[in-house]
Design an enzyme around this catalytic site. Sequence first.
Site, PDB file in Angstrom:
ATOM      1  N   ALA A  48      -0.804   9.103 -13.565  1.00 48.13           N
ATOM      2  CA  ALA A  48      -1.043   9.533 -12.815  1.00 48.13           C
ATOM      3  C   ALA A  48      -2.092   8.628 -13.125  1.00 48.13           C
ATOM      4  O   ALA A  48      -2.930   8.052 -11.620  1.00 48.13           O
ATOM      5  CB  ALA A  48      -1.449  10.623 -12.845  1.00 48.13           C
ATOM      6  N   TYR A  50      -2.384   5.892 -14.416  1.00 45.62           N
ATOM      7  CA  TYR A  50      -1.416   4.421 -14.200  1.00 45.62           C
ATOM      8  C   TYR A  50      -1.570   4.001 -13.215  1.00 45.62           C
ATOM      9  O   TYR A  50      -2.022   3.401 -12.719  1.00 45.62           O
ATOM     10  CB  TYR A  50      -0.762   4.104 -15.136  1.00 45.62           C
ATOM     11  CG  TYR A  50      -0.385   2.674 -14.837  1.00 45.62           C
ATOM     12  CD1 TYR A  50      -0.850   1.620 -15.620  1.00 45.62           C
ATOM     13  CD2 TYR A  50       0.946   2.533 -13.825  1.00 45.62           C
ATOM     14  CE1 TYR A  50       0.030   0.176 -15.510  1.00 45.62           C
ATOM     15  CE2 TYR A  50       1.332   1.642 -14.116  1.00 45.62           C
ATOM     16  CZ  TYR A  50       0.920  -0.058 -14.147  1.00 45.62           C
ATOM     17  OH  TYR A  50       1.589  -0.879 -14.829  1.00 45.62           O
ATOM     18  N   GLU A 130     -29.155 -33.344 -13.563  1.00 43.04           N
ATOM     19  CA  GLU A 130     -28.723 -31.743 -13.657  1.00 43.04           C
ATOM     20  C   GLU A 130     -28.895 -31.843 -15.619  1.00 43.04           C
ATOM     21  O   GLU A 130     -28.874 -31.926 -16.112  1.00 43.04           O
ATOM     22  CB  GLU A 130     -26.910 -32.107 -13.509  1.00 43.04           C
ATOM     23  CG  GLU A 130     -25.957 -32.710 -14.130  1.00 43.04           C
ATOM     24  CD  GLU A 130     -24.800 -32.939 -14.361  1.00 43.04           C
ATOM     25  OE1 GLU A 130     -24.118 -31.792 -14.657  1.00 43.04           O
ATOM     26  OE2 GLU A 130     -24.238 -33.008 -12.320  1.00 43.04           O
ATOM     27  N   LYS A 132     -28.467 -29.954 -19.159  1.00 47.11           N
ATOM     28  CA  LYS A 132     -27.339 -30.168 -19.816  1.00 47.11           C
ATOM     29  C   LYS A 132     -26.865 -28.402 -20.509  1.00 47.11           C
ATOM     30  O   LYS A 132     -27.910 -28.330 -21.454  1.00 47.11           O
ATOM     31  CB  LYS A 132     -27.098 -31.180 -21.251  1.00 47.11           C
ATOM     32  CG  LYS A 132     -26.298 -31.655 -21.945  1.00 47.11           C
ATOM     33  CD  LYS A 132     -26.362 -32.714 -22.979  1.00 47.11           C
ATOM     34  CE  LYS A 132     -25.143 -32.922 -23.751  1.00 47.11           C
ATOM     35  NZ  LYS A 132     -24.841 -31.767 -24.742  1.00 47.11           N
ATOM     36  N   ARG A 153     -12.117 -28.781 -24.203  1.00 40.87           N
ATOM     37  CA  ARG A 153     -11.707 -29.979 -24.579  1.00 40.87           C
ATOM     38  C   ARG A 153     -11.129 -30.558 -25.706  1.00 40.87           C
ATOM     39  O   ARG A 153     -10.419 -32.018 -25.652  1.00 40.87           O
ATOM     40  CB  ARG A 153     -13.567 -30.728 -24.789  1.00 40.87           C
ATOM     41  CG  ARG A 153     -13.498 -32.186 -25.246  1.00 40.87           C
ATOM     42  CD  ARG A 153     -15.104 -32.448 -25.002  1.00 40.87           C
ATOM     43  NE  ARG A 153     -15.055 -33.590 -25.664  1.00 40.87           N
ATOM     44  CZ  ARG A 153     -16.105 -34.229 -26.206  1.00 40.87           C
ATOM     45  NH1 ARG A 153     -17.936 -33.556 -25.784  1.00 40.87           N
ATOM     46  NH2 ARG A 153     -16.320 -35.424 -26.477  1.00 40.87           N
ATOM     47  N   LYS A 306     -26.730 -39.343 -14.526  1.00 39.00           N
ATOM     48  CA  LYS A 306     -24.720 -39.525 -13.577  1.00 39.00           C
ATOM     49  C   LYS A 306     -25.829 -40.899 -12.507  1.00 39.00           C
ATOM     50  O   LYS A 306     -26.133 -39.629 -11.418  1.00 39.00           O
ATOM     51  CB  LYS A 306     -24.012 -38.663 -13.316  1.00 39.00           C
ATOM     52  CG  LYS A 306     -23.669 -37.807 -14.749  1.00 39.00           C
ATOM     53  CD  LYS A 306     -22.325 -36.707 -14.228  1.00 39.00           C
ATOM     54  CE  LYS A 306     -22.216 -35.306 -15.745  1.00 39.00           C
ATOM     55  NZ  LYS A 306     -21.508 -34.591 -14.529  1.00 39.00           N
ATOM     56  N   LYS A 330     -31.396 -36.015 -24.135  1.00 36.47           N
ATOM     57  CA  LYS A 330     -31.745 -34.765 -24.884  1.00 36.47           C
ATOM     58  C   LYS A 330     -33.245 -34.686 -25.629  1.00 36.47           C
ATOM     59  O   LYS A 330     -34.326 -35.670 -24.995  1.00 36.47           O
ATOM     60  CB  LYS A 330     -31.151 -35.285 -26.527  1.00 36.47           C
ATOM     61  CG  LYS A 330     -29.352 -35.364 -26.690  1.00 36.47           C
ATOM     62  CD  LYS A 330     -28.865 -34.482 -25.964  1.00 36.47           C
ATOM     63  CE  LYS A 330     -28.343 -33.464 -27.285  1.00 36.47           C
ATOM     64  NZ  LYS A 330     -27.461 -33.830 -27.962  1.00 36.47           N
ATOM     65  N   CYS A 453     -22.225 -22.184 -59.114  1.00 39.99           N
ATOM     66  CA  CYS A 453     -21.755 -21.451 -59.727  1.00 39.99           C
ATOM     67  C   CYS A 453     -19.849 -22.240 -59.929  1.00 39.99           C
ATOM     68  O   CYS A 453     -19.419 -22.808 -60.011  1.00 39.99           O
ATOM     69  CB  CYS A 453     -21.378 -20.158 -59.273  1.00 39.99           C
ATOM     70  SG  CYS A 453     -19.932 -18.782 -59.341  1.00 39.99           S
TER      71      CYS A 453
END
Length: 716
Positions: A48, A50, A130, A132, A153, A306, A330, A453
């Site tokens: 029911a 489902y 735009e 980044k 990618r 761009k 950047k 180590c």
Amino acid sequence: MAAKSKTPPPVDSLTRSQARVEHKRLALEIETHNERYYQQDAPTVSDATYDALQRRLEAIEARFPDLVTASSPTQTVGAAPARGFAKVQHAVPMLSLGNAFSDAEVAEFVERIRRFLKLGADDMPAIVAEPKIDGLSLSLRYENGDLVRAATRGDGFTGEDVTANVRTIADVPHKLNGHNIPTACELRGEVYMLKEDFLALNKKQQEAGDTVFANPRNSAAGSLRQKDVSITASRPLKFFAYAWGEMTDRPAETQNDMLEWLRDVGFIVNPLIQLCHSVDEVLAFYRRIGEQRATLGYDIDGVVYKVDRLDWQERLGFVSRSPRWAIAHKFAAEQAMTILRGIDIQVGRTGAMTPVARLEPVTVGGVVVQNATLHNEDYIRGLGNDGQPIRDGIDLRIGDTVVVQRAGDVIPQVVSVIIEKRPANAKRYEFPDRCPICGSHAVREEGEAVRRCTGALICPAQAVERLKHFVSRLAFDIDGLGEKQIQEFYDDGLVMHPVDIFTLQERDARAENKLRDRDGYGDVSVRNLFAAIDARRRIELNRLIFALGIRHVGEGNAKLLARHYGSIESFRSAMTEAAAAQTEAGNDSEAYADLTNIGGIGDIVADAVVEFFAEPRNVKALNDLLEEIEVLPVAQARSDSAVAGKTVVFTGSLEKFTRDEAKASAERVGAKTSSSVSKKTDLVVAGPGAGSKLKDAEKFGVKVISEDEWLKLIEG
């Protein structure tokens, strides 16, 4: 499934946006129940319940017919969850961008464009600027408006097929809307996660005892690459569209108009994008975005510029792996002051002991930083790798006020100490001479900055990391046995050494508590795991050598060793002889001399390999492993082929090989491969999308052939 106390709103009251979100949620929930019912024979809801879910989905699709897709539960029944990612060749490579870090470099970028296009001194090409987005690049292929494939990618030429997972992202339309839809197109953008969603997810992960993510980008990437699509569906992933690849009929002639078209067909495009007509406008946009950065709901790491006219983009073309018509400006490394509260030691796979600063939480570039790398003990003491003073020779002490820097994806680091703020009770840090995990001696080799180590396989920190390395992609690459499963099996004592992986099925058959009874497992998943393990009982020698995790032996050196010795028997015998001779008479043995004479293997690598075999526990672990697996001998490279001894460069999108397979095909016929074209190059094999390497081949007079011609050449 627990019953929901809140009644969902009537379908008639839903907006299209609300309907789209609920449609995806319902589809995933129904698919999950289909899997449990049809595949696992273990339904968790009544018929029911489902049926009610199914009816609501049908009602939504009746009101919003454009939401119906071929993969909808109303069209199909019981699709199995993804168990791995197939490889996808990008029709047009997804290249990276060149970077600019200063205003002058941006001005030079514009000037280069002007010179290339032969524009007048007063002619300024329009530039689309735009933010980044700091996320995961994604390519979406649509045919006749329908989403048919989504791929990461990858290496720019080959990505992972994540179609099923991407269909769960609300921002990605399953069908393009409106008119002017190309017959086929690849639309691209960035998968990301909002900062507030990232923090909420990490809190949930922590409460559940699961691994937390380092930053929103990692959480987005990890969420998208889940083999269980329902996990991806549960994560709040977002998508910004901003680019395209292959396209049969381009609907616009400028970058800016293409972005408008992307909005029109159903994508979310970043609203902060601006069309600029001067360098001053471009730089003003950069500064304005930088000022807004901390208040944005998502991470950015710069601004992308761009050229607006697409015909100019085509004329400008590409250089190396990046376009001439675009660049990423950047952000400068961002810094903040905070208090050094403590220093912990992390022990890595090779035993390297790395100090980590525990900081008073501070926001750096919109990200909360609580930990930072301190590199090594000399760095704490105020010394560089060359032994010369850094930070004016000022050491780091617990309680100091320090300056923390974060630059892009780089791990945050402590760059300076404000000595004027040092409290009287600031505590000097003494670097431990024993491993904090296993208590073994920690030694620092001459000429090295790292203390290690010596516990090798008895050190839990190294054991887990060595096991993770053992099953990594370039090693045994066992499907369904990743870092999470290794950690889980190690914690429960199921897999403590490499050989335990291959005896797991036998031990599970005798165990009272079966793997199939564990959370997240079942008969199907356990059968698949055992089948994947069995499939790796035959492995190439170079993969085995790489899997051993010997210091300084990466993929390349593992191949050199495998080619030289040819078989595991020869390799093991020679290394055992060299190790024994090292103990008895230094490094004057014939076996050691033979090792150091391998082209590309110097004393440092040779010493590391011999030291590995000088440790009896390592030899025992290898011998135990060899009882369970078959190591394939290296096929001898043909010396009679037309390309034996030649240097070959592969470029462009290859259709019959992955890049690794292409290199292997060259090595099998005795050729060498290179990543760049020079006077020493003998042959260039070019596929679609080949760029500057073709020009280099012409420049140096190097013969260029197609992939089909290469196949005929090596098969002849």
